[in-house]
Motif scaffolding. Structure first.
Motif, mmCIF file in Angstrom:
data_model
loop_
_atom_site.group_PDB
_atom_site.id
_atom_site.type_symbol
_atom_site.label_atom_id
_atom_site.label_comp_id
_atom_site.label_asym_id
_atom_site.label_seq_id
_atom_site.Cartn_x
_atom_site.Cartn_y
_atom_site.Cartn_z
ATOM 1 N N THR A 66 -26.787 8.737 -56.044
ATOM 2 C CA THR A 66 -26.472 8.857 -57.453
ATOM 3 C C THR A 66 -26.496 10.327 -57.803
ATOM 4 N N GLY A 67 -26.268 10.643 -59.073
ATOM 5 C CA GLY A 67 -26.277 12.052 -59.450
ATOM 6 C C GLY A 67 -25.198 12.799 -58.697
ATOM 7 N N TYR A 68 -25.548 14.000 -58.169
ATOM 8 C CA TYR A 68 -24.569 14.806 -57.465
ATOM 9 C C TYR A 68 -24.578 14.575 -55.965
ATOM 10 N N GLY A 69 -25.575 13.830 -55.450
ATOM 11 C CA GLY A 69 -25.542 13.426 -54.060
ATOM 12 C C GLY A 69 -25.497 14.556 -53.057
ATOM 13 N N ASN A 70 -25.751 14.203 -51.809
ATOM 14 C CA ASN A 70 -25.594 15.130 -50.692
ATOM 15 C C ASN A 70 -26.319 16.453 -50.913
ATOM 16 N N SER A 71 -27.509 16.426 -51.436
ATOM 17 C CA SER A 71 -28.255 17.653 -51.684
ATOM 18 C C SER A 71 -28.729 18.244 -50.367
ATOM 19 N N GLY A 72 -27.911 19.079 -49.784
ATOM 20 C CA GLY A 72 -28.267 19.668 -48.506
ATOM 21 C C GLY A 72 -27.985 18.749 -47.340
ATOM 22 N N GLY A 73 -27.270 17.664 -47.570
ATOM 23 C CA GLY A 73 -27.016 16.698 -46.517
ATOM 24 C C GLY A 73 -25.666 16.862 -45.857
ATOM 25 N N LEU A 74 -25.387 15.939 -44.937
ATOM 26 C CA LEU A 74 -24.167 15.985 -44.144
ATOM 27 C C LEU A 74 -23.128 15.021 -44.691
ATOM 28 N N SER A 75 -22.681 15.262 -45.932
ATOM 29 C CA SER A 75 -21.617 14.460 -46.538
ATOM 30 C C SER A 75 -21.949 12.979 -46.561
ATOM 31 N N GLY A 76 -23.214 12.646 -46.808
ATOM 32 C CA GLY A 76 -23.578 11.246 -46.922
ATOM 33 C C GLY A 76 -23.985 10.585 -45.615
ATOM 34 N N LEU A 77 -24.065 11.328 -44.498
ATOM 35 C CA LEU A 77 -24.401 10.743 -43.212
ATOM 36 C C LEU A 77 -25.888 10.793 -42.910
ATOM 37 N N GLY A 78 -26.692 11.336 -43.817
ATOM 38 C CA GLY A 78 -28.072 11.696 -43.552
ATOM 39 C C GLY A 78 -28.935 10.676 -42.847
ATOM 40 N N LEU A 79 -29.250 9.549 -43.484
ATOM 41 C CA LEU A 79 -30.174 8.595 -42.893
ATOM 42 C C LEU A 79 -29.621 7.979 -41.625
ATOM 43 N N PHE A 80 -28.337 7.772 -41.578
ATOM 44 C CA PHE A 80 -27.692 7.223 -40.386
ATOM 45 C C PHE A 80 -27.900 8.135 -39.182
ATOM 46 N N VAL A 81 -27.673 9.435 -39.368
ATOM 47 C CA VAL A 81 -27.818 10.399 -38.278
ATOM 48 C C VAL A 81 -29.282 10.552 -37.886
ATOM 49 N N VAL A 82 -30.174 10.663 -38.856
ATOM 50 C CA VAL A 82 -31.601 10.800 -38.564
ATOM 51 C C VAL A 82 -32.106 9.590 -37.782
ATOM 52 N N ASN A 83 -31.707 8.407 -38.180
ATOM 53 C CA ASN A 83 -32.130 7.192 -37.493
ATOM 54 C C ASN A 83 -31.631 7.174 -36.049
ATOM 55 N N ALA A 84 -30.375 7.546 -35.850
ATOM 56 C CA ALA A 84 -29.787 7.519 -34.514
ATOM 57 C C ALA A 84 -30.457 8.504 -33.568
ATOM 58 N N LEU A 85 -30.952 9.614 -34.094
ATOM 59 C CA LEU A 85 -31.527 10.673 -33.254
ATOM 60 C C LEU A 85 -33.055 10.640 -33.227
ATOM 61 N N SER A 86 -33.628 9.538 -33.681
ATOM 62 C CA SER A 86 -35.081 9.375 -33.664
ATOM 63 C C SER A 86 -35.461 8.320 -32.630
ATOM 64 N N SER A 87 -36.498 8.592 -31.867
ATOM 65 C CA SER A 87 -36.972 7.577 -30.925
ATOM 66 C C SER A 87 -37.597 6.412 -31.676
ATOM 67 N N ARG A 88 -38.125 6.712 -32.870
ATOM 68 C CA ARG A 88 -38.727 5.658 -33.693
ATOM 69 C C ARG A 88 -38.602 6.043 -35.154
ATOM 70 N N LEU A 89 -38.262 5.097 -36.000
ATOM 71 C CA LEU A 89 -38.172 5.330 -37.446
ATOM 72 C C LEU A 89 -38.692 4.097 -38.171
ATOM 73 N N THR A 90 -39.524 4.325 -39.162
ATOM 74 C CA THR A 90 -40.043 3.251 -40.006
ATOM 75 C C THR A 90 -39.710 3.557 -41.453
ATOM 76 N N VAL A 91 -39.220 2.581 -42.160
ATOM 77 C CA VAL A 91 -38.915 2.758 -43.572
ATOM 78 C C VAL A 91 -39.759 1.790 -44.387
ATOM 79 N N GLU A 92 -40.313 2.302 -45.475
ATOM 80 C CA GLU A 92 -41.087 1.491 -46.405
ATOM 81 C C GLU A 92 -40.516 1.692 -47.797
ATOM 82 N N VAL A 93 -40.172 0.609 -48.456
ATOM 83 C CA VAL A 93 -39.605 0.650 -49.791
ATOM 84 C C VAL A 93 -40.513 -0.118 -50.739
ATOM 85 N N ARG A 94 -40.788 0.492 -51.871
ATOM 86 C CA ARG A 94 -41.596 -0.160 -52.905
ATOM 87 C C ARG A 94 -40.709 -0.370 -54.130
ATOM 88 N N ARG A 95 -40.279 -1.601 -54.308
ATOM 89 C CA ARG A 95 -39.420 -1.938 -55.433
ATOM 90 C C ARG A 95 -39.362 -3.456 -55.592
#
Length: 402
Positions: free
Chosen positions: A122-151
């Protein structure tokens, strides 16, 4: 037996009996997280220290977007004891509802599918990111990733390994809290180093706090126990004050600062500037929270507008004679410390390191905003304005203040 070869005829390579069977079925297409892991530099820019730290910036950028949209006030980054990263925010929490027709959660799709544009931002998006690829790329290049959402009244969790989910999205206990926490361990088989620099991360997070007035950002290092917190309610004005050397003799005080957003809310400009007697000065520019080391249209718009309006003011106030030529740009910008930050919905970057902003509308809008606000400041502060003109009309210009 010796085989004779006719030297007058070109050598014909021997062909396999199956060579004629080569077809489209023999071409292997690698997609998704496998493509990222095969060529990480294509997506992250580097597998050295720069790329390693950019993994953190990608995750933090999502939290910054929540701040820009008015839903997050704090970001807590931790270098864990085992060398991983944990980023927590108090935003709305990434969406967990299932999406049709697959029935896969929006969260899982964001982490596992190569997006065309950004679905969750939302907002202006991509704040220092790779054109919206951020979490996808980080997840792919991590040996392990855990996400916790509170909502939605609950805490939700899911785990991944090398970009692949190893647990389903699970609804846990009830909670009134809201936000997202992402913890990841960079894959040691991909990166040249997996040791994070506290100083490098702290400098970047401090810039984010300065660029986003009111946002509180903390960095904790569990390896040697230390914590630093960045919070700057004055935003870019505080940024300029920090860039000025100490001690410094100011031409005027306080720092000039302003911001403006266009009518369709696709472009926001923030500027802070101050003249001093420190000859080099410094201009730093940013686009969506990323430093534009190579400048771009926003920098050009700022420099052009400032040079023109200072000359216009000096002539309107009779501070330049009719015989004087215009004050050159290098004189106007002598001793100037400034920060120019733009936020765009669709930024376009170019240059050898993709740190040059190319959006023409950014340059035009920066010119418009700077000309309007700085002209008003000069008119409303005649004593400070005269001091600025005296400063730019230094001995090197060959002109004399009336």
């Amino acid at each position: 037996m010796t085989e004779s070869v006719n030297a007058s005829q070109p050598h014909q390579p021997r062909q396999s009996a199956n060579a004629h069977r080569y077809s489209a079925s023999d071409i292997q297409i690698i997609e998704g997280h496998e493509a990222v892991r095969l060529r990480p530099g294509m997506y992250l820019g580097s597998t050295g220290e720069r790329g390693l730290h950019h993994m953190v910036y990608e995750v933090v950028s999502y939290a910054v977007d929540e701040h820009l949209a008015g839903h997050a006030g704090t970001i807590d980054v931790t270098i864990t004891a085992e060398g991983g990263i944990r980023v927590a925010d108090d935003g709305r929490g990434l969406p967990v509802e299932a999406e049709e027709p697959t029935g896969t959660s929006a969260l899982e799709r964001e982490l596992t599918e190569l997006p065309f544009g950004s679905r969750l931002r939302t907002g202006y998006g991509n704040s220092g990111g790779l054109s919206g690829l951020g979490l996808f790329v980080v997840n792919a290049l991590s040996s392990r990733l855990t996400v916790e959402v509170r909502r939605d009244g609950h805490r939700w969790t899911q785990q991944y390994e090398k970009g692949v989910p190893v647990t389903p999205l699970t609804r846990n206990e009830e909670t009134r809290e809201h936000g997202t926490t992402i913890a990841f361990l960079p894959d040691a088989g991909i990166f040249e180093t997996t040791r994070y620099s506290f100083a490098t991360l702290s400098e970047h997070l401090q810039e984010l706090a300065l660029l986003n007035a009111g946002l509180a950002v903390s960095l904790t290092d569990e390896r040697p126990d230390r914590v630093i917190r960045h919070h700057h309610p004055d935003g870019l004005k505080a940024f300029v004050a920090r860039l000025n050397p100490h001690p410094v003799r100011l031409v005027h005080s306080p720092v000039i600062g302003f911001e403006s957003e266009n009518e369709d809310k696709t472009l926001c400009v923030q500027v802070a500037l101050q003249w001093s007697t420190w000859p080099p000065g410094e201009l730093r520019s940013f686009a969506n929270g990323s430093r534009t080391h190579e400048g771009g249209t926003h920098e050009e718009g700022f420099r052009s507008a400032l040079t023109g309006l200072v000359n216009d003011h000096a002539r309107r106030r009779g501070l330049l004679s009719a015989q004087d030529g215009d004050v050159p740009a290098e004189a106007v910008h002598r001793g100037l410390t400034a920060v120019v930050s733009v936020k765009l919905v669709r930024p376009v970057f170019e240059g050898s390191t993709r740190t040059r902003l190319a959006n023409p509308e950014a340059g035009a809008y920066v010119q418009e905003v700077v000309r309007a606000h700085v002209t008003d400041w000069l008119d409303d502060h005649p004593d400070e304005a005269a001091a600025v003109v005296r400063h730019v009309l230094g001995p090197s210009t060959g002109q004399t203040l009336l």
